[in-house]
Design a protein around this motif. Structure first.
Motif, mmCIF file in Angstrom:
data_model
loop_
_atom_site.group_PDB
_atom_site.id
_atom_site.type_symbol
_atom_site.label_atom_id
_atom_site.label_comp_id
_atom_site.label_asym_id
_atom_site.label_seq_id
_atom_site.Cartn_x
_atom_site.Cartn_y
_atom_site.Cartn_z
ATOM 1 N N ARG A 158 -38.902 37.819 -4.324
ATOM 2 C CA ARG A 158 -37.508 38.116 -4.736
ATOM 3 C C ARG A 158 -37.521 39.660 -5.202
ATOM 4 O O ARG A 158 -38.521 40.196 -5.691
ATOM 5 C CB ARG A 158 -37.076 37.214 -5.722
ATOM 6 N N ARG A 159 -36.292 40.031 -5.065
ATOM 7 C CA ARG A 159 -36.210 41.428 -5.503
ATOM 8 C C ARG A 159 -34.837 41.588 -6.216
ATOM 9 O O ARG A 159 -33.893 40.950 -5.772
ATOM 10 C CB ARG A 159 -36.129 42.243 -4.152
ATOM 11 N N VAL A 160 -34.812 42.357 -7.228
ATOM 12 C CA VAL A 160 -33.514 43.153 -7.936
ATOM 13 C C VAL A 160 -33.517 44.448 -7.691
ATOM 14 O O VAL A 160 -34.864 45.060 -7.637
ATOM 15 C CB VAL A 160 -33.300 42.575 -9.507
ATOM 16 N N GLU A 161 -32.506 45.209 -7.702
ATOM 17 C CA GLU A 161 -32.385 46.532 -7.638
ATOM 18 C C GLU A 161 -31.400 47.113 -8.655
ATOM 19 O O GLU A 161 -30.263 46.165 -8.897
ATOM 20 C CB GLU A 161 -31.828 46.963 -6.070
ATOM 21 N N GLY A 162 -31.295 48.080 -9.465
ATOM 22 C CA GLY A 162 -30.542 48.375 -10.318
ATOM 23 C C GLY A 162 -30.937 49.928 -10.617
ATOM 24 O O GLY A 162 -31.602 50.627 -10.197
ATOM 25 N N ASN A 163 -30.096 50.342 -11.874
ATOM 26 C CA ASN A 163 -30.475 51.648 -12.509
ATOM 27 C C ASN A 163 -31.430 51.630 -13.749
ATOM 28 O O ASN A 163 -31.337 50.688 -14.074
ATOM 29 C CB ASN A 163 -29.148 52.254 -12.956
ATOM 30 N N ALA A 164 -32.218 52.822 -13.701
ATOM 31 C CA ALA A 164 -33.251 52.776 -14.837
ATOM 32 C C ALA A 164 -33.020 54.123 -15.495
ATOM 33 O O ALA A 164 -32.765 55.161 -14.825
ATOM 34 C CB ALA A 164 -34.638 52.689 -14.213
ATOM 35 N N PHE A 165 -33.338 54.206 -16.848
ATOM 36 C CA PHE A 165 -33.480 55.294 -17.588
ATOM 37 C C PHE A 165 -34.921 55.666 -17.814
ATOM 38 O O PHE A 165 -35.651 54.811 -18.635
ATOM 39 C CB PHE A 165 -32.782 55.185 -18.751
ATOM 40 N N LEU A 166 -35.514 56.897 -17.916
ATOM 41 C CA LEU A 166 -36.749 57.348 -17.930
ATOM 42 C C LEU A 166 -36.811 57.768 -19.371
ATOM 43 O O LEU A 166 -36.039 58.727 -19.968
ATOM 44 C CB LEU A 166 -37.259 58.481 -17.081
ATOM 45 N N ASP A 167 -37.175 56.900 -20.539
ATOM 46 C CA ASP A 167 -37.304 57.068 -21.807
ATOM 47 C C ASP A 167 -38.566 57.510 -22.312
ATOM 48 O O ASP A 167 -39.680 57.053 -22.329
ATOM 49 C CB ASP A 167 -36.894 55.787 -22.536
ATOM 50 N N THR A 168 -38.665 59.122 -22.737
ATOM 51 C CA THR A 168 -40.058 59.429 -23.207
ATOM 52 C C THR A 168 -40.514 58.807 -24.578
ATOM 53 O O THR A 168 -41.383 59.054 -24.968
ATOM 54 C CB THR A 168 -39.776 61.107 -23.394
ATOM 55 N N SER A 248 -28.829 49.199 -22.585
ATOM 56 C CA SER A 248 -27.783 50.207 -22.416
ATOM 57 C C SER A 248 -26.430 49.718 -23.040
ATOM 58 O O SER A 248 -26.009 48.851 -22.531
ATOM 59 C CB SER A 248 -27.688 51.107 -21.123
ATOM 60 N N VAL A 249 -25.961 50.452 -24.024
ATOM 61 C CA VAL A 249 -24.940 49.958 -24.528
ATOM 62 C C VAL A 249 -23.753 50.239 -23.812
ATOM 63 O O VAL A 249 -22.807 49.318 -23.869
ATOM 64 C CB VAL A 249 -24.547 51.029 -26.056
ATOM 65 N N ASP A 250 -23.647 51.430 -22.856
ATOM 66 C CA ASP A 250 -22.341 51.469 -21.852
ATOM 67 C C ASP A 250 -22.717 50.782 -20.661
ATOM 68 O O ASP A 250 -21.978 51.183 -19.363
ATOM 69 C CB ASP A 250 -22.214 53.091 -21.900
ATOM 70 N N GLY A 251 -23.826 50.221 -20.352
ATOM 71 C CA GLY A 251 -24.007 49.584 -19.067
ATOM 72 C C GLY A 251 -24.418 50.386 -17.925
ATOM 73 O O GLY A 251 -24.367 49.944 -16.753
ATOM 74 N N GLU A 252 -24.855 51.770 -18.199
ATOM 75 C CA GLU A 252 -25.253 52.667 -16.988
ATOM 76 C C GLU A 252 -26.525 52.133 -16.514
ATOM 77 O O GLU A 252 -26.861 52.612 -15.275
ATOM 78 C CB GLU A 252 -25.407 54.162 -17.899
ATOM 79 N N TYR A 253 -27.578 51.586 -17.151
ATOM 80 C CA TYR A 253 -28.884 51.200 -16.658
ATOM 81 C C TYR A 253 -29.132 49.812 -17.162
ATOM 82 O O TYR A 253 -28.787 49.502 -18.301
ATOM 83 C CB TYR A 253 -30.022 52.466 -17.007
ATOM 84 N N GLU A 254 -30.141 49.028 -16.557
ATOM 85 C CA GLU A 254 -30.471 47.957 -16.832
ATOM 86 C C GLU A 254 -32.054 47.852 -17.215
ATOM 87 O O GLU A 254 -32.535 46.902 -17.666
ATOM 88 C CB GLU A 254 -30.431 46.872 -16.002
ATOM 89 N N VAL A 255 -32.818 49.082 -17.002
ATOM 90 C CA VAL A 255 -34.110 49.105 -17.025
ATOM 91 C C VAL A 255 -34.486 50.450 -17.851
ATOM 92 O O VAL A 255 -34.043 51.503 -17.536
ATOM 93 C CB VAL A 255 -34.737 49.102 -15.740
ATOM 94 N N ILE A 256 -35.581 50.229 -18.779
ATOM 95 C CA ILE A 256 -36.077 51.488 -19.275
ATOM 96 C C ILE A 256 -37.650 51.683 -18.881
ATOM 97 O O ILE A 256 -38.292 50.850 -19.114
ATOM 98 C CB ILE A 256 -36.025 51.537 -20.688
ATOM 99 N N LEU A 257 -37.660 52.560 -18.184
ATOM 100 C CA LEU A 257 -39.002 52.951 -17.626
ATOM 101 C C LEU A 257 -39.942 53.531 -18.614
ATOM 102 O O LEU A 257 -39.458 54.440 -19.574
ATOM 103 C CB LEU A 257 -38.839 53.840 -16.582
ATOM 104 N N HIS A 258 -41.306 53.458 -18.677
ATOM 105 C CA HIS A 258 -42.303 54.319 -19.438
ATOM 106 C C HIS A 258 -42.768 55.582 -18.466
ATOM 107 O O HIS A 258 -42.883 55.432 -17.664
ATOM 108 C CB HIS A 258 -43.474 53.281 -19.644
ATOM 109 N N PRO A 259 -42.702 56.651 -19.435
ATOM 110 C CA PRO A 259 -43.168 57.851 -18.835
ATOM 111 C C PRO A 259 -44.485 57.900 -17.978
ATOM 112 O O PRO A 259 -44.627 58.773 -17.297
ATOM 113 C CB PRO A 259 -43.212 58.929 -19.950
ATOM 114 N N ASP A 260 -45.385 57.246 -18.549
ATOM 115 C CA ASP A 260 -46.712 57.234 -18.177
ATOM 116 C C ASP A 260 -46.755 56.497 -16.816
ATOM 117 O O ASP A 260 -47.757 56.774 -15.843
ATOM 118 C CB ASP A 260 -47.792 56.476 -19.105
#
Length: 271
Positions: A158-168, A248-260
């Motif tokens: 199965r697959r999900v697609e969404g927005n992610a934020f790269l959080d240092t 995300s408080v404003d709903g802009e993304y559903e995932v937080i990426l790890h910089p590594d």
């Protein structure tokens, strides 16, 4: 009167669809077309009922009814969100509606077009094509900013697609393998499995400002794809921590990426 209602229904359904789709583009929200269609049709039905029962003749009642219908449409189109995101989506909905109405008026003045049902539908088709052309450019601009990405996560076919934020500032690591861990909303990740088929979880300790320590449940997905400059880069066997709250408080993304995650993939490419 029936013909008038038919045209009125089609125009309203089309307008609702264009407005909601434009709102998803401007808000960078991942939406499903069937949900937009359902919301647009129900909104058109509500508008027709207001005409049939002469609600539009009582201005306070009409304004209140229009507000309630707008909230329901946004809820159907974009799903459950926080109160702040709902208010923002509501303002964006009205802003897009006013912009579209202003565009129609200007086109009528410049080209002397009659504002018939066919004309309105034709203009909406043009607007949709324009938004379809503009959307990739908006996403590319976000990618160039170096913080926002489109992602695809795979698990058990199965697959999900969404927005992610790269959080240092994301310092989550699996304590056993020492691999970086990304963070995702539970409501977003639950699409990967059925309720009776939850993946095998692992406990990930974390530290954050305002809270000394805590524990998160995490699972290992099959793969993660990150969109970069128009192509998708694949990361095998990523660890994903499940967050019960909104990331995300404003709903802009559903995932937080790890910089590594991205740094290690870049080093693999260089080697």
């Amino acid at each position: 009167m029936k013909i008038y209602l038919d045209i009125f229904f089609l125009v309203n359904a089309g307008m609702n669809f264009v407005i909601l789709l434009a709102e998803s583009f401007f808000g960078q929200r991942n939406v499903r077309i069937p949900r937009l269609v359902l919301a647009s049709v129900l909104g058109a039905v509500a508008a027709c009922l207001m005409i049939v029962f002469s609600v539009h003749r009582i201005m306070p009642l009409f304004v209140f009814g229009y507000l309630i219908v707008s909230i329901v449409l946004i809820r159907l189109a974009f799903g459950k969100t926080t109160l702040g995101t709902m208010i923002r989506n509501l303002f964006l909905y009205y802003a897009v509606a006013f912009l579209l109405a202003g565009l129609l008026v200007q086109l009528q003045k410049v080209f002397h077009l009659p504002l018939t049902g066919i004309t309105l539908l034709a203009v909406m088709v043009v607007v949709l094509l324009f938004l379809r052309w503009m959307l990739p450019k908006l996403r590319q601009r976000q990618v160039r900013a170096g913080s926002y990405y489109r992602v695809r996560l795979y698990y058990e076919g199965r697959r999900v697609e969404g927005n992610a934020f790269l959080d240092t500032g994301n310092g989550l690591y699996d304590p056993i393998s020492r691999r970086p861990v990304m963070l995702g909303e539970a409501s977003f990740l639950q699409r990967l499995w059925r309720r009776e088929e939850k993946p095998v979880m692992r406990i990930i300790p974390f530290h954050s400002i305002g809270k000394e320590s805590g524990l998160l449940h995490a699972f290992q997905a099959e793969s993660l794809e990150v969109e970069k400059e128009g192509h998708w880069e694949r990361i095998s066997k990523p660890w994903v921590a499940v967050c019960d709250k909104y990331v995300s408080v404003d709903g802009e993304y559903e995932v937080i990426l790890h910089p590594d995650m991205l740094i290690k993939e870049r080093k693999k490419e260089e080697q």
